[in-house]
Motif scaffolding. Structure first.
Motif, PDB file in Angstrom:
ATOM      1  N   LEU A 239      -7.121 -11.537  -0.075  1.00  0.00           N
ATOM      2  CA  LEU A 239      -8.456 -11.856   0.433  1.00  0.00           C
ATOM      3  C   LEU A 239      -8.866 -13.227  -0.063  1.00  0.00           C
ATOM      4  CD1 LEU A 239     -10.319  -8.451  -0.120  1.00  0.00           C
ATOM      5  CD2 LEU A 239      -8.996  -9.208   1.862  1.00  0.00           C
ATOM      6  N   PHE A 240      -9.505 -13.997   0.824  1.00  0.00           N
ATOM      7  CA  PHE A 240      -9.847 -15.385   0.531  1.00  0.00           C
ATOM      8  C   PHE A 240     -11.324 -15.644   0.778  1.00  0.00           C
ATOM      9  CE2 PHE A 240      -5.450 -15.099   1.786  1.00  0.00           C
ATOM     10  CZ  PHE A 240      -4.785 -15.864   0.847  1.00  0.00           C
ATOM     11  N   ASP A 241     -11.804 -16.734   0.190  1.00  0.00           N
ATOM     12  CA  ASP A 241     -13.190 -17.142   0.405  1.00  0.00           C
ATOM     13  C   ASP A 241     -13.354 -17.948   1.684  1.00  0.00           C
ATOM     14  OD1 ASP A 241     -14.423 -15.983  -1.889  1.00  0.00           O
ATOM     15  OD2 ASP A 241     -13.558 -17.573  -3.128  1.00  0.00           O
ATOM     16  N   THR A 242     -12.312 -18.707   2.079  1.00  0.00           N
ATOM     17  CA  THR A 242     -12.432 -19.584   3.243  1.00  0.00           C
ATOM     18  C   THR A 242     -11.207 -19.465   4.143  1.00  0.00           C
ATOM     19  OG1 THR A 242     -11.327 -21.505   2.233  1.00  0.00           O
ATOM     20  CG2 THR A 242     -13.706 -21.225   1.794  1.00  0.00           C
ATOM     21  N   PRO A 243     -11.358 -19.746   5.439  1.00  0.00           N
ATOM     22  CA  PRO A 243     -10.215 -19.753   6.352  1.00  0.00           C
ATOM     23  C   PRO A 243      -9.169 -20.799   5.970  1.00  0.00           C
ATOM     24  CG  PRO A 243     -12.269 -19.602   7.590  1.00  0.00           C
ATOM     25  CD  PRO A 243     -12.647 -19.886   6.168  1.00  0.00           C
ATOM     26  N   ASP A 244      -9.603 -21.925   5.396  1.00  0.00           N
ATOM     27  CA  ASP A 244      -8.642 -22.954   4.992  1.00  0.00           C
ATOM     28  C   ASP A 244      -7.705 -22.435   3.906  1.00  0.00           C
ATOM     29  OD1 ASP A 244      -9.667 -24.751   6.793  1.00  0.00           O
ATOM     30  OD2 ASP A 244     -10.913 -25.815   5.340  1.00  0.00           O
ATOM     31  N   GLN A 245      -8.248 -21.683   2.955  1.00  0.00           N
ATOM     32  CA  GLN A 245      -7.405 -21.081   1.921  1.00  0.00           C
ATOM     33  C   GLN A 245      -6.392 -20.121   2.539  1.00  0.00           C
ATOM     34  OE1 GLN A 245     -10.510 -19.355  -0.524  1.00  0.00           O
ATOM     35  NE2 GLN A 245     -10.255 -20.917  -2.108  1.00  0.00           N
ATOM     36  N   LEU A 246      -6.848 -19.388   3.521  1.00  0.00           N
ATOM     37  CA  LEU A 246      -5.956 -18.459   4.212  1.00  0.00           C
ATOM     38  C   LEU A 246      -4.809 -19.200   4.880  1.00  0.00           C
ATOM     39  CD1 LEU A 246      -5.090 -15.821   5.625  1.00  0.00           C
ATOM     40  CD2 LEU A 246      -6.906 -16.209   7.280  1.00  0.00           C
ATOM     41  N   GLU A 247      -5.114 -20.266   5.583  1.00  0.00           N
ATOM     42  CA  GLU A 247      -4.071 -21.015   6.290  1.00  0.00           C
ATOM     43  C   GLU A 247      -3.080 -21.637   5.314  1.00  0.00           C
ATOM     44  OE1 GLU A 247      -3.441 -21.009   9.490  1.00  0.00           O
ATOM     45  OE2 GLU A 247      -5.107 -19.598   9.691  1.00  0.00           O
ATOM     46  N   GLU A 248      -3.560 -22.146   4.190  1.00  0.00           N
ATOM     47  CA  GLU A 248      -2.662 -22.707   3.181  1.00  0.00           C
ATOM     48  C   GLU A 248      -1.738 -21.635   2.616  1.00  0.00           C
ATOM     49  OE1 GLU A 248      -4.965 -24.643   0.198  1.00  0.00           O
ATOM     50  OE2 GLU A 248      -5.850 -26.109   1.575  1.00  0.00           O
ATOM     51  N   ALA A 249      -2.295 -20.453   2.392  1.00  0.00           N
ATOM     52  CA  ALA A 249      -1.485 -19.364   1.858  1.00  0.00           C
ATOM     53  C   ALA A 249      -0.433 -18.920   2.860  1.00  0.00           C
ATOM     54  CB  ALA A 249      -2.391 -18.195   1.485  1.00  0.00           C
ATOM     55  N   LYS A 250      -0.817 -18.817   4.118  1.00  0.00           N
ATOM     56  CA  LYS A 250       0.135 -18.396   5.144  1.00  0.00           C
ATOM     57  C   LYS A 250       1.306 -19.366   5.227  1.00  0.00           C
ATOM     58  CE  LYS A 250       0.453 -17.080  10.019  1.00  0.00           C
ATOM     59  NZ  LYS A 250      -0.275 -16.966  11.303  1.00  0.00           N
ATOM     60  N   ALA A 251       1.026 -20.652   5.075  1.00  0.00           N
ATOM     61  CA  ALA A 251       2.090 -21.659   5.133  1.00  0.00           C
ATOM     62  C   ALA A 251       3.056 -21.542   3.958  1.00  0.00           C
ATOM     63  CB  ALA A 251       1.468 -23.058   5.155  1.00  0.00           C
ATOM     64  N   ALA A 252       2.603 -20.931   2.869  1.00  0.00           N
ATOM     65  CA  ALA A 252       3.442 -20.812   1.675  1.00  0.00           C
ATOM     66  C   ALA A 252       4.312 -19.559   1.693  1.00  0.00           C
ATOM     67  CB  ALA A 252       2.560 -20.796   0.428  1.00  0.00           C
ATOM     68  N   VAL A 253       4.089 -18.679   2.659  1.00  0.00           N
ATOM     69  CA  VAL A 253       4.838 -17.421   2.725  1.00  0.00           C
ATOM     70  C   VAL A 253       6.189 -17.677   3.405  1.00  0.00           C
ATOM     71  CG1 VAL A 253       4.879 -15.125   3.761  1.00  0.00           C
ATOM     72  CG2 VAL A 253       2.769 -16.005   2.753  1.00  0.00           C
ATOM     73  N   PRO A 254       7.283 -17.160   2.850  1.00  0.00           N
ATOM     74  CA  PRO A 254       8.601 -17.331   3.483  1.00  0.00           C
ATOM     75  C   PRO A 254       8.600 -16.858   4.931  1.00  0.00           C
ATOM     76  CG  PRO A 254       8.853 -16.432   1.280  1.00  0.00           C
ATOM     77  CD  PRO A 254       7.380 -16.443   1.565  1.00  0.00           C
ATOM     78  N   SER A 255       9.254 -17.608   5.784  1.00  0.00           N
ATOM     79  CA  SER A 255       9.236 -17.311   7.215  1.00  0.00           C
ATOM     80  C   SER A 255       9.939 -16.003   7.548  1.00  0.00           C
ATOM     81  CB  SER A 255       9.890 -18.464   7.994  1.00  0.00           C
ATOM     82  OG  SER A 255      11.236 -18.664   7.563  1.00  0.00           O
ATOM     83  N   ALA A 256      10.784 -15.512   6.650  1.00  0.00           N
ATOM     84  CA  ALA A 256      11.499 -14.269   6.913  1.00  0.00           C
ATOM     85  C   ALA A 256      10.594 -13.051   6.799  1.00  0.00           C
ATOM     86  CB  ALA A 256      12.679 -14.124   5.949  1.00  0.00           C
ATOM     87  N   TRP A 257       9.457 -13.201   6.147  1.00  0.00           N
ATOM     88  CA  TRP A 257       8.539 -12.083   5.996  1.00  0.00           C
ATOM     89  C   TRP A 257       7.602 -11.985   7.193  1.00  0.00           C
ATOM     90  CZ3 TRP A 257       6.730 -13.255   0.273  1.00  0.00           C
ATOM     91  CH2 TRP A 257       7.795 -12.985  -0.592  1.00  0.00           C
ATOM     92  N   TRP A 258       7.120 -10.790   7.467  1.00  0.00           N
ATOM     93  CA  TRP A 258       6.113 -10.576   8.516  1.00  0.00           C
ATOM     94  C   TRP A 258       4.741 -10.891   7.960  1.00  0.00           C
ATOM     95  CZ3 TRP A 258       1.879  -7.270   8.551  1.00  0.00           C
ATOM     96  CH2 TRP A 258       1.213  -7.122   9.787  1.00  0.00           C
ATOM     97  N   THR A 259       3.923 -11.573   8.752  1.00  0.00           N
ATOM     98  CA  THR A 259       2.569 -11.902   8.330  1.00  0.00           C
ATOM     99  C   THR A 259       1.578 -11.629   9.462  1.00  0.00           C
ATOM    100  OG1 THR A 259       2.720 -14.225   9.035  1.00  0.00           O
ATOM    101  CG2 THR A 259       3.355 -13.722   6.755  1.00  0.00           C
ATOM    102  N   LEU A 260       0.344 -11.356   9.071  1.00  0.00           N
ATOM    103  CA  LEU A 260      -0.758 -11.242  10.008  1.00  0.00           C
ATOM    104  C   LEU A 260      -1.992 -11.809   9.339  1.00  0.00           C
ATOM    105  CD1 LEU A 260      -1.992 -10.183  12.694  1.00  0.00           C
ATOM    106  CD2 LEU A 260      -2.477  -8.048  11.483  1.00  0.00           C
TER     107      LEU A 260
END
Length: 265
Positions: A239-260
């Motif tokens: 859980l994040f405070d801002t959408p920008d934090q969310l987008e930065e975190a998503k970019a850091a997740v390995p592409s082999a994992w499933w994300t939503l």
């Protein structure tokens, strides 16, 4: 008719005891993401179910699917032709099947109205189904079917779901619970209860799927203010405070994992 089956997460999941009937006494905070599986239905001469989507192949028996079971117990005319776009991983702690059933209940409610005993009918399909019908934050007790309202102060909160693409059945995780009651939920709103809470199934899930630890470690290195495993795993959320934090975190997740990525409802 179209309806989204919103992904369910457990912001906290406290296992209090194993009951004589073999089930476990729980206290949990249900929350829902504004995305998930997609269902479409049209009137037909009889019920039918077509499954598509990334995880559609994991449903090897569509006629035994919870959607078909939900339709059997609800008024909907001669039949519905239902298409399920399965976007949520199966056996992932997201209540995907329960969310699908909840979406069916909402479509029936809009088209025909629900019978007075709809909560009992939903509970027979699965412990998470009653909560998934409304798909709003609430507290669940008992096996999860005894619902209580809660101050949903986290509506709109940015959330990221991550799964290492390893299915994890619920039964073995509950079997691995250590049997220790670590106390009840504490707090007056969703944020407080989540921050004060825990997931008592996490240690057992980690024994079965050690990769969950990698997901949690990755998410904890982001700007998230809460990171935890959902349900019986293996999906974890941040859980994040801002959408920008969310987008930065998503970019850091390995592409082999499933994300939503989305927001809490």
């Amino acid at each position: 008719m179209r309806e989204t089956a919103y992904a369910k997460i457990n912001l906290a999941l406290h296992v209090r005891r194993r009951r004589d009937d073999g089930y476990h006494e729980l206290e949990t905070v249900f929350a829902f993401v504004d995305a998930g599986d997609e269902l479409a239905a049209a009137p037909a001469s009889q019920d039918s179910l077509r499954v598509t989507g990334e995880f559609g192949g994991a449903l090897i028996d569509p006629f035994g699917n919870i959607i078909a079971k939900a339709l059997t117990g609800l008024p909907h005319g001669p039949g519905w032709a239902v298409t399920l776009e399965k976007n949520l991983p199966v056996a992932a702690g997201l209540g995907g099947g329960s969310a699908d059933a909840g979406a069916v209940f909402r479509m029936v409610r809009d088209a025909y109205g629900l019978p007075a005993d709809w909560q009992a009918r939903a509970a027979k399909l699965g412990a998470d189904v009653p909560a998934c019908v409304e798909s709003r934050a609430c507290i669940g007790r008992g096996t999860g079917t005894e619902l209580e309202p809660v101050d949903g102060d986290l509506a709109g909160c940015p959330v990221l779901l991550v799964n290492p693409r390893i299915p994890l059945a619920t039964g073995p995780v509950f079997k691995g619970w250590d049997g220790i009651d670590r106390g009840p939920l504490e707090g007056t709103n969703v944020r407080e209860i989540a921050l004060n809470g825990r997931n008592d199934l996490e240690p057992a899930a980690l024994q079965l799927v050690p990769q969950i630890a990698d997901v949690l470690d990755t998410l904890r290195k982001t700007g998230a203010w809460l990171v935890r495993m959902s349900g019986s795993g293996a999906t974890c959320f941040a859980l994040f405070d801002t959408p920008d934090q969310l987008e930065e975190a998503k970019a850091a997740v390995p592409s082999a994992w499933w994300t939503l990525a989305g927001a809490l409802r």
